[in-house]
Design an enzyme around this catalytic site. Structure first.
Site, PDB file in Angstrom:
ATOM      1  N   HIS A   1       0.850  -1.189   0.000  1.00  0.00           N
ATOM      2  CA  HIS A   1       0.000   0.000   0.000  1.00  0.00           C
ATOM      3  C   HIS A   1       0.886   1.239   0.000  1.00  0.00           C
ATOM      4  O   HIS A   1       2.075   1.173   0.343  1.00  0.00           O
ATOM      5  CB  HIS A   1      -0.920  -0.013   1.224  1.00  0.00           C
ATOM      6  CG  HIS A   1      -2.037  -0.987   1.098  1.00  0.00           C
ATOM      7  ND1 HIS A   1      -2.651  -1.545   2.186  1.00  0.00           N
ATOM      8  CD2 HIS A   1      -2.653  -1.513   0.009  1.00  0.00           C
ATOM      9  CE1 HIS A   1      -3.614  -2.362   1.768  1.00  0.00           C
ATOM     10  NE2 HIS A   1      -3.621  -2.363   0.456  1.00  0.00           N
TER      11      HIS A   1
ATOM     12  N   HIS B   1     -10.566  -0.695  -1.668  1.00  0.00           N
ATOM     13  CA  HIS B   1     -10.546  -2.045  -2.239  1.00  0.00           C
ATOM     14  C   HIS B   1     -10.231  -3.097  -1.169  1.00  0.00           C
ATOM     15  O   HIS B   1      -9.709  -4.157  -1.464  1.00  0.00           O
ATOM     16  CB  HIS B   1      -9.557  -2.119  -3.415  1.00  0.00           C
ATOM     17  CG  HIS B   1      -8.123  -1.915  -3.027  1.00  0.00           C
ATOM     18  ND1 HIS B   1      -7.633  -0.718  -2.593  1.00  0.00           N
ATOM     19  CD2 HIS B   1      -7.084  -2.764  -3.029  1.00  0.00           C
ATOM     20  CE1 HIS B   1      -6.345  -0.848  -2.322  1.00  0.00           C
ATOM     21  NE2 HIS B   1      -5.986  -2.082  -2.582  1.00  0.00           N
TER      22      HIS B   1
ATOM     23  N   ASP C   1     -10.884  -6.766  -1.803  1.00  0.00           N
ATOM     24  CA  ASP C   1      -9.880  -7.413  -2.652  1.00  0.00           C
ATOM     25  C   ASP C   1      -8.670  -7.843  -1.826  1.00  0.00           C
ATOM     26  O   ASP C   1      -8.109  -8.918  -2.041  1.00  0.00           O
ATOM     27  CB  ASP C   1      -9.410  -6.468  -3.764  1.00  0.00           C
ATOM     28  CG  ASP C   1     -10.522  -6.060  -4.708  1.00  0.00           C
ATOM     29  OD1 ASP C   1     -11.511  -6.804  -4.810  1.00  0.00           O
ATOM     30  OD2 ASP C   1     -10.398  -4.997  -5.325  1.00  0.00           O
TER      31      ASP C   1
ATOM     32  N   ASP D   1      -1.216  -1.642   4.797  1.00  0.00           N
ATOM     33  CA  ASP D   1      -1.322  -0.630   5.848  1.00  0.00           C
ATOM     34  C   ASP D   1      -2.592  -0.879   6.651  1.00  0.00           C
ATOM     35  O   ASP D   1      -3.682  -0.568   6.185  1.00  0.00           O
ATOM     36  CB  ASP D   1      -1.354   0.757   5.214  1.00  0.00           C
ATOM     37  CG  ASP D   1      -1.330   1.871   6.237  1.00  0.00           C
ATOM     38  OD1 ASP D   1      -1.492   1.587   7.448  1.00  0.00           O
ATOM     39  OD2 ASP D   1      -1.155   3.036   5.837  1.00  0.00           O
TER      40      ASP D   1
ATOM     41  N   ARG E   1      -7.026 -14.358   1.964  1.00  0.00           N
ATOM     42  CA  ARG E   1      -7.781 -15.600   2.107  1.00  0.00           C
ATOM     43  C   ARG E   1      -7.267 -16.659   1.141  1.00  0.00           C
ATOM     44  O   ARG E   1      -7.088 -17.818   1.505  1.00  0.00           O
ATOM     45  CB  ARG E   1      -9.270 -15.329   1.875  1.00  0.00           C
ATOM     46  CG  ARG E   1     -10.168 -16.540   1.986  1.00  0.00           C
ATOM     47  CD  ARG E   1     -11.604 -16.123   1.681  1.00  0.00           C
ATOM     48  NE  ARG E   1     -12.407 -16.944   0.862  1.00  0.00           N
ATOM     49  CZ  ARG E   1     -12.135 -17.635  -0.226  1.00  0.00           C
ATOM     50  NH1 ARG E   1     -10.941 -17.635  -0.706  1.00  0.00           N
ATOM     51  NH2 ARG E   1     -13.015 -18.341  -0.874  1.00  0.00           N
TER      52      ARG E   1
ATOM     53  N   ASP F   1      -4.644  -6.628  -7.471  1.00  0.00           N
ATOM     54  CA  ASP F   1      -4.754  -7.608  -6.379  1.00  0.00           C
ATOM     55  C   ASP F   1      -5.447  -8.876  -6.883  1.00  0.00           C
ATOM     56  O   ASP F   1      -5.050  -9.990  -6.551  1.00  0.00           O
ATOM     57  CB  ASP F   1      -5.545  -7.034  -5.193  1.00  0.00           C
ATOM     58  CG  ASP F   1      -4.832  -5.890  -4.497  1.00  0.00           C
ATOM     59  OD1 ASP F   1      -3.590  -5.798  -4.602  1.00  0.00           O
ATOM     60  OD2 ASP F   1      -5.516  -5.088  -3.843  1.00  0.00           O
TER      61      ASP F   1
ATOM     62  N   GLY G   1      -3.301  -2.157  -7.550  1.00  0.00           N
ATOM     63  CA  GLY G   1      -4.223  -2.924  -6.701  1.00  0.00           C
ATOM     64  C   GLY G   1      -5.680  -2.532  -6.845  1.00  0.00           C
ATOM     65  O   GLY G   1      -6.527  -3.379  -7.138  1.00  0.00           O
TER      66      GLY G   1
END
Length: 127
Positions: A16, A95, A98, A88, A104, A68, A63
């Site tokens: 980020h 987003h 995302d 961050d 995950r 992402d 991203g």
């Protein structure tokens, strides 16, 4: 796992905005190790890493514009071996779903993911 480059493990770099300087500094410290890998990154992060080092990086979209998700597709296709994602936690991200999906997927497919410099140090030493 399968790799984009069958000769090298594939490693993704994402950060980020407030963490990009930290990731770039980290990649410079580990350039000798990272140059052995096939590197991919979201757009701005990849550009910053290339400008600051001798590393070559395949750059996807930024991203928020789908980068992402493009990295997530590599994970789902079992083409990614590790993710270094300096996110961050104190800055709200539009987003954010995302980001959570990406983390995950790392868990679903058992891909090592380092979200901060301390963890990245541990992962790079073992990788």
């Amino acid at each position: 796992m399968k790799n984009i480059d069958t000769k090298a493990k594939c490693v993704a770099l994402i950060a980020h905005d407030n963490r990009k300087d930290v990731l770039v500094a980290w990649t410079i410290r580990h350039v000798d190790k990272l140059k052995k890998y096939s590197l991919v990154a979201t757009g701005t992060t990849g550009k910053r890493v290339e400008e600051a080092s001798t590393l070559k990086v395949k750059k996807y979209k930024s991203g928020p514009l789908g980068g992402d998700q493009q990295i997530g597709a590599l994970i789902a296709e079992q083409k990614l071996d590790a993710l270094f994602f300096f996110w961050d936690p104190l800055e709200p991200m539009p987003h954010d779903p995302d980001v959570k999906a990406l983390l995950r997927l790392c868990n679903v497919y058992n891909v090592p993911v380092a979200c901060n410099e301390a963890t990245a140090e541990m992962v790079i030493k073992c990788f």
